[in-house]
Design a protein around this motif. Structure first.
Motif, short mmCIF file in Angstrom:
data_model
loop_
_atom_site.label_atom_id
_atom_site.label_comp_id
_atom_site.label_asym_id
_atom_site.label_seq_id
_atom_site.Cartn_x
_atom_site.Cartn_y
_atom_site.Cartn_z
N UNK A 189 1.82 1.21 -4.95
CA UNK A 189 2.40 2.13 -5.92
C UNK A 189 1.45 2.36 -7.09
N UNK A 190 0.77 1.31 -7.53
CA UNK A 190 -0.12 1.42 -8.68
C UNK A 190 -1.27 2.38 -8.41
N UNK A 191 -1.77 2.37 -7.18
CA UNK A 191 -2.85 3.27 -6.80
C UNK A 191 -2.34 4.44 -5.98
N UNK A 192 -1.07 4.78 -6.16
CA UNK A 192 -0.42 5.77 -5.32
C UNK A 192 -1.13 7.12 -5.28
N UNK A 193 -1.53 7.63 -6.45
CA UNK A 193 -2.16 8.95 -6.47
C UNK A 193 -3.46 8.97 -5.68
N UNK A 194 -4.24 7.90 -5.81
CA UNK A 194 -5.51 7.84 -5.10
C UNK A 194 -5.30 7.69 -3.60
N UNK A 195 -4.36 6.81 -3.23
CA UNK A 195 -4.07 6.63 -1.80
C UNK A 195 -3.59 7.94 -1.19
N UNK A 196 -2.69 8.62 -1.89
CA UNK A 196 -2.18 9.90 -1.39
C UNK A 196 -3.30 10.91 -1.23
N UNK A 197 -4.22 10.92 -2.18
CA UNK A 197 -5.34 11.86 -2.11
C UNK A 197 -6.20 11.60 -0.88
N UNK A 198 -6.49 10.32 -0.61
CA UNK A 198 -7.34 10.00 0.54
C UNK A 198 -6.61 10.26 1.85
N UNK A 199 -5.35 9.81 1.95
CA UNK A 199 -4.64 9.91 3.22
C UNK A 199 -4.13 11.32 3.52
N UNK A 200 -3.67 12.01 2.50
CA UNK A 200 -3.00 13.28 2.75
C UNK A 200 -3.87 14.50 2.47
N UNK A 201 -4.87 14.38 1.61
CA UNK A 201 -5.64 15.55 1.21
C UNK A 201 -7.03 15.62 1.82
N UNK A 202 -7.51 14.56 2.43
CA UNK A 202 -8.85 14.56 3.02
C UNK A 202 -8.86 15.40 4.29
N UNK A 203 -9.98 16.08 4.53
CA UNK A 203 -10.13 16.85 5.76
C UNK A 203 -10.10 15.92 6.98
N UNK A 204 -10.67 14.72 6.85
CA UNK A 204 -10.65 13.71 7.90
C UNK A 204 -10.36 12.37 7.24
N UNK A 205 -9.07 12.07 7.08
CA UNK A 205 -8.69 10.87 6.33
C UNK A 205 -9.16 9.61 7.04
N UNK A 206 -9.21 9.63 8.36
CA UNK A 206 -9.66 8.43 9.08
C UNK A 206 -11.10 8.10 8.72
N UNK A 207 -11.98 9.09 8.80
CA UNK A 207 -13.39 8.86 8.49
C UNK A 207 -13.57 8.47 7.02
N UNK A 208 -12.75 9.04 6.14
CA UNK A 208 -12.86 8.73 4.72
C UNK A 208 -12.44 7.29 4.44
N UNK A 209 -11.32 6.87 5.01
CA UNK A 209 -10.86 5.50 4.82
C UNK A 209 -11.87 4.51 5.40
N UNK A 210 -12.38 4.82 6.57
CA UNK A 210 -13.37 3.94 7.21
C UNK A 210 -14.61 3.77 6.34
N UNK A 211 -15.11 4.88 5.81
CA UNK A 211 -16.31 4.83 4.98
C UNK A 211 -16.07 4.01 3.71
N UNK A 212 -14.96 4.26 3.03
CA UNK A 212 -14.66 3.56 1.79
C UNK A 212 -14.49 2.07 2.04
N UNK A 213 -13.78 1.73 3.12
CA UNK A 213 -13.56 0.31 3.41
C UNK A 213 -14.88 -0.41 3.67
N UNK A 214 -15.72 0.16 4.52
CA UNK A 214 -16.97 -0.52 4.88
C UNK A 214 -17.89 -0.64 3.67
#
Length: 245
Positions: A189-214
């Motif tokens: 919840x604290x990082x809700x806006x950022x999480x929503x931006x990555x998961x819902x607004x990215x053209x390829x949220x999978x690739x974005x999450x993968x890159x950020x995590x690594x």
């Protein structure tokens, strides 16, 4: 599993080495996680934490987050010792002792505020890295989110070696587990806006999450291929295990 993951040929994404031989399966899990977050986890976390706290001040979830973080400290002590790093183990031990007593079970943080004892974060995934175990392939785990083969093993072992599980009655141990899970929901919840931006607004949220995590994980472990500030209020802070206890 780690050796099999290392045997595949990695690719480059924005200058970062990515070893993702299971991308097809990972994307299916990502789609499930994304839908679960949108329909269940995100709304539940917002409701529990009172995400709009501009008028009401800090919500009860802040205390839950603090307690959950405090309950994770014995496991961090164990991992620091397994890594041959006694100083962070000692600091986390005294932080746990102070916050459990003076901080009323961890609801408050006198250890950090008054004694200069911030949390020294670690986990068994880092312990494996210290022992020389390779990262392995990238994985997206159901509910738990982005990981690697090494970190996935680490998550399981962290649950097994948690000292509180052995010291507490089974019912109390499960309650501890629930509080730690609720604490992670508060982080969501604290990082809700950022999480929503990555998961819902990215053209390829999978690739974005993968890159950020690594990038973030390699920075934490001082491994090659990461150039990111782990303390910045960015997606990197938000997508790393937002649900896992």
């Amino acid at each position: 599993m780690v050796l099999a993951g290392c045997a595949s040929k990695p690719v480059m994404q924005d200058g970062i080495r990515v070893n993702d031989p299971y991308e097809t399966q990972n994307r299916r899990v990502h789609a499930f996680n994304k839908a679960l977050d949108s329909r269940v986890i995100g709304p539940a976390a917002d409701l529990a934490s009172g995400r709009n706290q501009s008028e009401s001040g800090p919500g009860i979830m802040d205390g839950v987050i603090n307690v959950g973080a405090n309950l994770s400290l014995p496991g961090k002590v164990a991992n620091s010792l397994l890594q041959g790093r006694p100083e962070p183990a000692i600091r986390n031990f005294f932080r746990f002792a102070v916050n459990t007593t003076l901080g009323i079970g961890g609801l408050m943080d006198p250890a950090g505020r008054d004694f200069g004892l911030p949390e020294q974060d670690t986990d068994f995934g880092e312990t494996l890295a210290v022992w020389g175990v390779p990262e392995g392939a990238y994985l997206e785990l159901p509910v738990l989110g982005p990981s690697t083969q090494r970190d996935a093993v680490g998550k399981v072992v962290d649950l097994a070696i948690d000292p509180l599980r052995r010291l507490l009655h089974p019912d109390a141990a499960w309650a501890t587990f629930g509080l730690r899970a609720a604490s992670k929901a508060g982080d969501r919840a604290r990082f809700g806006d950022t999480v929503d931006s990555v998961l819902q607004d990215s053209a390829d949220s999978y690739a974005q999450v993968r890159l950020i995590y690594l990038m973030h994980r390699r920075y934490e472990l001082n491994e090659e291929g990461a150039e990111i500030d782990p303390y910045a209020d960015t997606a990197a802070d938000a997508v790393i295990d937002p649900y896992a206890p």
